[in-house]
Design a protein around this motif. Sequence first.
Motif, mmCIF file in Angstrom:
data_model
loop_
_atom_site.group_PDB
_atom_site.id
_atom_site.type_symbol
_atom_site.label_atom_id
_atom_site.label_comp_id
_atom_site.label_asym_id
_atom_site.label_seq_id
_atom_site.Cartn_x
_atom_site.Cartn_y
_atom_site.Cartn_z
ATOM 1 N N PHE A 1 -19.028 4.587 69.705
ATOM 2 C CA PHE A 1 -18.500 5.644 68.851
ATOM 3 C C PHE A 1 -19.608 6.085 67.890
ATOM 4 C CE2 PHE A 1 -14.924 3.450 70.514
ATOM 5 C CZ PHE A 1 -13.949 4.420 70.696
ATOM 6 N N PRO A 2 -20.124 7.298 68.029
ATOM 7 C CA PRO A 2 -21.214 7.730 67.152
ATOM 8 C C PRO A 2 -20.836 7.687 65.681
ATOM 9 C CG PRO A 2 -20.316 9.590 68.386
ATOM 10 C CD PRO A 2 -19.720 8.360 68.982
ATOM 11 N N GLU A 3 -19.546 7.876 65.390
ATOM 12 C CA GLU A 3 -19.107 7.850 63.987
ATOM 13 C C GLU A 3 -19.336 6.477 63.351
ATOM 14 O OE1 GLU A 3 -16.419 10.648 66.358
ATOM 15 O OE2 GLU A 3 -17.227 8.612 66.600
ATOM 16 N N ALA A 4 -19.120 5.419 64.127
ATOM 17 C CA ALA A 4 -19.289 4.068 63.578
ATOM 18 C C ALA A 4 -20.752 3.791 63.264
ATOM 19 C CB ALA A 4 -18.742 3.031 64.567
ATOM 20 N N VAL A 5 -21.637 4.204 64.166
ATOM 21 C CA VAL A 5 -23.069 3.985 63.936
ATOM 22 C C VAL A 5 -23.565 4.878 62.805
ATOM 23 C CG1 VAL A 5 -25.361 3.995 65.000
ATOM 24 C CG2 VAL A 5 -23.353 3.326 66.349
ATOM 25 N N ARG A 6 -23.106 6.115 62.757
ATOM 26 C CA ARG A 6 -23.538 7.010 61.684
ATOM 27 C C ARG A 6 -23.051 6.529 60.331
ATOM 28 N NH1 ARG A 6 -25.516 12.063 61.921
ATOM 29 N NH2 ARG A 6 -26.858 11.064 63.449
ATOM 30 N N ARG B 1 -25.485 18.790 58.055
ATOM 31 C CA ARG B 1 -24.709 19.780 57.307
ATOM 32 C C ARG B 1 -23.236 19.385 57.393
ATOM 33 N NH1 ARG B 1 -25.865 25.825 58.429
ATOM 34 N NH2 ARG B 1 -24.587 25.877 56.532
ATOM 35 N N PRO B 2 -22.836 18.379 56.619
ATOM 36 C CA PRO B 2 -21.475 17.848 56.752
ATOM 37 C C PRO B 2 -20.384 18.864 56.455
ATOM 38 C CG PRO B 2 -22.608 16.896 54.856
ATOM 39 C CD PRO B 2 -23.640 17.634 55.638
ATOM 40 N N GLU B 3 -20.726 19.939 55.721
ATOM 41 C CA GLU B 3 -19.700 20.945 55.455
ATOM 42 C C GLU B 3 -19.273 21.665 56.739
ATOM 43 O OE1 GLU B 3 -23.624 23.177 55.103
ATOM 44 O OE2 GLU B 3 -22.842 21.164 54.639
ATOM 45 N N LEU B 4 -20.088 21.542 57.782
ATOM 46 C CA LEU B 4 -19.756 22.161 59.064
ATOM 47 C C LEU B 4 -19.056 21.204 60.022
ATOM 48 C CD1 LEU B 4 -23.052 24.141 59.776
ATOM 49 C CD2 LEU B 4 -20.977 24.920 58.611
ATOM 50 N N TYR B 5 -18.883 19.963 59.596
ATOM 51 C CA TYR B 5 -18.286 18.962 60.483
ATOM 52 C C TYR B 5 -16.949 18.505 59.913
ATOM 53 C CZ TYR B 5 -23.423 18.454 60.980
ATOM 54 O OH TYR B 5 -24.768 18.678 61.081
ATOM 55 N N PRO B 6 -15.943 19.339 59.935
ATOM 56 C CA PRO B 6 -14.661 18.918 59.352
ATOM 57 C C PRO B 6 -14.065 17.767 60.149
ATOM 58 C CG PRO B 6 -14.386 20.940 60.602
ATOM 59 C CD PRO B 6 -15.871 20.660 60.554
ATOM 60 N N SER B 7 -13.302 16.935 59.449
ATOM 61 C CA SER B 7 -12.663 15.822 60.145
ATOM 62 C C SER B 7 -11.548 16.311 61.056
ATOM 63 C CB SER B 7 -12.109 14.817 59.129
ATOM 64 O OG SER B 7 -11.180 15.450 58.266
ATOM 65 N N ARG B 8 -11.018 17.495 60.757
ATOM 66 C CA ARG B 8 -9.987 18.076 61.611
ATOM 67 C C ARG B 8 -10.305 19.556 61.797
ATOM 68 N NH1 ARG B 8 -3.891 16.787 60.220
ATOM 69 N NH2 ARG B 8 -4.749 14.745 60.754
ATOM 70 N N ALA B 9 -10.443 19.946 63.037
ATOM 71 C CA ALA B 9 -10.834 21.331 63.316
ATOM 72 C C ALA B 9 -9.695 22.290 62.977
ATOM 73 C CB ALA B 9 -11.228 21.473 64.777
ATOM 74 N N GLU B 10 -10.074 23.480 62.571
ATOM 75 C CA GLU B 10 -9.082 24.530 62.371
ATOM 76 C C GLU B 10 -8.479 24.904 63.721
ATOM 77 O OE1 GLU B 10 -8.057 25.846 59.510
ATOM 78 O OE2 GLU B 10 -9.362 24.440 58.443
#
Length: 271
Positions: free
Chosen positions: A143-148, A249-258
Amino acid sequence: MRIALHQTRSHGLDTLDDAAREAAARGARLLLTPELSLTGYALADPAEHAEPADGPSAAAVSRIARRHGVAVVYGYPERGEGGAVHNSVRLVGPDGRALADYRKTHLYGPYEAEHYTPGTRLPVQAVLDGLTLGLLVCYDVEFPEAVRAHALAGTDVLLVPTALMRPYDTVATTLVPARAVESQLYVAYANRAGREGEFDFAGLSCLAAPDGTVPARADGEAHTVLVADADPALLRTSRENNPYLADRRPELYPSRAEPVPSLTRPEPDPV
């Protein structure tokens, strides 16, 4: 930091003691063992083998670490709160002191889901010899999120005990080195090898570096102790040359997409 990765077909305290002896003799500061290295992975009922984090096996591993003067990462079924069983790892320092405890957060497949309760804490870290070490277990690293999350928290060397099975060799050969590059840290990945019960383990243990190299790699069958160095100078240089974390650019990576609006074909005009 010189790291030893134990790829093995066996398990238990005697196996760990032999690996720690070899690791120390080859100048390693830390020994990484596979997932559930004290009991083996293929357990009919992990609850029968579960111990508290500070149980008898923990005391035995602390003695091994002190005797050989090497830090140890080992895996075991942990008896947790309310009788829950966790797939856990502990990092013990070369003085035998517990430095970090981690419970696997991403359970793989129906076998693990049936027998284990997932952990809820991420990232888990400790500092040894000036380097920040992080812990994950097997499927977690996929899971890339866990490593990041580790990278953002400052992990320098990610320690991953694993029990990767065939035919998923690509996790070890492709995904693990990619994780090291994209999150700019070392990934140490120690796997089992050969058959255990119904499982066929892929071996291919490795140390993957943030510059895209793999300083150490085992084949798919070997029972071995690999030794390789995690170099702080290389880590600094690679992070300067590959500023992925700074350029995010975390502002472009929302946790839930529109929600995406649906497109419908217009009705034709009546003739």
